[in-house]
Design an enzyme around this catalytic site. Structure first.
Site, PDB file in Angstrom:
ATOM      1  N   LEU D 229      13.990  24.964   7.702  1.00 42.89           N
ATOM      2  CA  LEU D 229      13.945  25.847   8.581  1.00 42.89           C
ATOM      3  C   LEU D 229      15.279  25.817   9.673  1.00 42.89           C
ATOM      4  CD1 LEU D 229      12.270  28.364   9.861  1.00 42.89           C
ATOM      5  CD2 LEU D 229      11.277  26.589  11.234  1.00 42.89           C
ATOM      6  N   ASP D 230      15.765  26.703   9.888  1.00 40.34           N
ATOM      7  CA  ASP D 230      17.135  26.732  10.862  1.00 40.34           C
ATOM      8  C   ASP D 230      18.172  25.840  10.526  1.00 40.34           C
ATOM      9  OD1 ASP D 230      15.300  28.712  12.181  1.00 40.34           O
ATOM     10  OD2 ASP D 230      15.093  27.457  13.926  1.00 40.34           O
TER      11      ASP D 230
END
Lengths: 286, 286, 286, 286
Positions: D229-230
């Site tokens: 994520l990210d």
């Protein structure tokens, strides 16, 4: 936009000692609390001040009452002052032609509550943007213009603006040059977006001019409309780097994004009373 | 600057199919490996290409030998080509007056090995920057100029430039307008930094002009010198946001930083053969 | 720097009605004229104000006299106030290691009169920057540091700072981590330039980290030094776009220019009393 | 968007001499003219190339025919190559939640012919953006999600994407974290806009984090979605300066404009085959 319970005071006067103390003392004596205050005193020996404040809990103040109470101070220090209730959004008319990027950006930000406007009407010399305007729930006025009908069309335009009680007119890529007469009638309350980084590239097709000259940065300028075309006081500008590899069409696309963003900032600042014009230039209390 | 073992080829020609294949095939056939390649073909039907490459391990190539070997291809495709050995820094003369910000920045970057220059001389119409120049170990030439002595001074200047075998002349805030004769003599190898975002605010005191006009962004422009003052091909530009609160003096300070930075980039790109001029605009392979 | 005849007042207090009126009324009653005034009241219910003012023509005021006269107001409204005579530049010590880009930029701007500093000393753990420092006419102190000598070296450093009456210590790419003890001793008066856009890429070799991560924008951050490394209050940041084509070495070069510029701004703002620290963040009255 | 008659070739391979010559020779031998060519060879010893070209007047070429003809070269030099007919816009599915700024910007630019997409569907876990989507003439799919229904909802989502033959999925502020399974299924063809300047301020409420930390610049990041994520490869970033005077709400508004603009650039570059991913970072041939 969530309703604000604040008032804004705009004051300007010849620069002299004691003005800030007098104005802020007045606000305190009205039982109000300052939320935001800005002043500027250097340009041309003139002084500008914007105060946003709220009444003591439970109390109410009106612009009219504040103005009356402030009159003795205004007279003694030669202060030109205006008060505005920020709970009331600014009555606005938008003028457009065929390009939609500016009105789209403005209306989406307005729908999201990010622009304190009450949009009274959208007028255009073309039909293209009717569908989007009406989808947004706003009245759309088609005022076509031809070589012989310009004076009559401007008459209708001005009538619409006056009937709307518009405090602000936004030229959101309205591709008609306003006559001196209309410019005068809208002086100080009409914002244009110029599709160039002024004072470079005035006039037509600035992105093509920029391409031909090989500039490495392009931009856009929001300014107040005056009778001197493209020379009104500059409110806001922004730019983006470009390379030789960008075609004129790509410069147009990049430029449109800058235009929409710059115009929205200028409109918000005007609606919030953040802009003063003096001697052909602006003071912007961002 | 750590010595490079690469060669640069610059090629330009009328745009037509097969040019890239012909040029890159030639480099391959010389036993060289391409390190960096850029091309641009859209502007004005003309094609531009820059290749940086290194010889096969153990081999050596010279610009002269490459040029001779390439001649048949050049002739058949009408390609104007230049080859340069990047191990050899570019012979440069700096011209300055009294402002030191540009020369300081250039010489510090040069000392740090970040500009591939061999600085042959610094010349000035004032003595102010002698101490810093000589502290950097460079010869400083004071060539004063007065209303009657300009032709003679320019003669000495040009002599100095020619005696230095200078391939590049940098006007690092040299506050004299070059005569058309000197501009012509330096055509294509003389870079000026203009203390403004051209084409805005040509001429004198641009930061004061910018202040009076109330612009919200200021900038600087590096360009090649031509006989048409402030109108030479733009190499690089940069800008910074400013507000009404900045005085003209503060605009000057902010502008000086932009000028130094923009000029250094333009000088490096020129020294690395990254700039092509065509039809009054530049192609820059950054 | 041309000597200023102004005073600066810095005030902060719990936000409450009447503070601006009280402070500006005080300045008026001292017969002084406000040149520049800024305030901020939103962050954390705390209020901050900076006033620059000059005495009436012919009169003189001293920070001590102003402070004494202001004490009753300060006490009644819980205002922490400082007064400073801007005619007196700020006593400063610079710490450097081997990289010269920051000290070069600072000292050239200082020589050009653009930084209101009195530079008492330059200290370094290396000899590299002695020549430039001494060429600028400033004393250079070589304080080498090794694994075992750090406490003793920091002792000498602190002694030098105290002997210099330094009000400001600038870490102009001083490549040593300060001990908590030294950080504490310099709290609120020590500015560092971090070669990254914080809070990204803390720690070593941030430009190489940025390259590996493929970021499209790099930057630098000036911040106050605290015991929590790279976490002190941010004063200023700036960035530049980069592409995949830039090598880590080129990112370093670009970054150095940003670092020098960002640090110079932070130093000037501190020296002009424009920065307040509250709750780990800064208010900067630019 | 006016239909293009060009093809794009994307090629990548281990860096070695002769690749450019081989590829450009192939294009020439197909009777095609190169319109735009870019290559990059430095990162990780790998080589990337994008060519846009058009067939000789009157001729037609298909991606399939080009691919077959190129196969011998591809095999001998280990080149992974793709060909795409630019007359065919890219099949795209948009995912949104309640924030409209990104989809509004994307669809307006798409309507203006500035994004080469064929938008197959818009899906959302909320109803808010149905009206605008349908006003644009696009099908809207409401796929609500709750704590227990996420696997089932993702199943329907993936089904919709596959049924649409989507080559690209754009998370235009879709406020759901994709499961590793869905992320994997969309690997390399799913772009997210992160409302922060990564790698700063990952996770929730980044503008509030930025405010608390007192940063002076905020930004947004478009990246490919990965299971981490990210942390997916960064495609594009942009920033704007902010001061202490901006509230978290104002940071959000400013940030939304950056987000919309950054996401639109990333989407266009992907649709035009301008992005290569290698080793967690991107090469973008803008």
């Amino acid at each position: 936009m969530k309703s604000r319970s604040t008032c804004v005071m705009r004051a300007s006067c010849p620069d002299r000692p004691g003005v800030v103390a007098a104005v802020t003392g007045f606000i305190r004596d009205q039982g109000c609390s300052i939320i935001e205050a800005q002043q500027h005193g250097a340009r041309g020996e003139h002084f500008f001040m914007r105060l946003e404040f709220e009444p003591a809990s439970g109390a109410t103040v009106t612009p009219e009452a504040l103005e009356a109470a402030f009159r003795p101070i205004a007279d003694s220090l030669e202060i030109a002052a205006e008060f505005r209730d920020m709970a009331r959004p600014m009555r606005t008319v938008l003028l457009v032609s065929r390009f939609g990027h500016c009105i789209h950006h403005l209306l989406h930000r307005w729908q999201a509550g990010q622009l304190p406007l009450e949009i009274a009407a959208v007028a255009s010399n073309h039909e293209d943007l009717r569908a989007f305007t009406e989808w947004c729930g706003l009245p759309f006025h088609h005022l076509p213009v031809g070589p012989d009908t310009k004076p009559a069309q401007e008459e209708r335009l001005l009538q619409l603006i006056e009937d709307s009680d518009a405090e602000l007119v936004v030229l959101a890529r309205y591709m008609q040059v306003l006559s001196p007469r209309l410019s005068d009638a809208l002086a100080g309350r009409c914002i244009n977006i110029h599709h160039s980084f002024l004072p470079s590239f005035k006039g037509a097709k600035p992105y093509h001019q920029a391409y031909a000259r090989g500039v490495k940065i392009i931009g856009a300028t929001a300014h107040y409309v005056t009778t001197d075309l493209d020379e009104g006081p500059i409110i806001e500008q922004d730019v983006r780097r470009v390379s030789h590899a960008r075609s004129p069409e790509e410069l147009v696309t990049i430029g449109q994004e800058i235009e929409a963003s710059v115009l929205a900032r200028a409109v918000r600042w005007h609606a919030e009373g953040r802009i003063f014009v003096h001697d052909g230039a602006t003071v912007v209390f961002d």
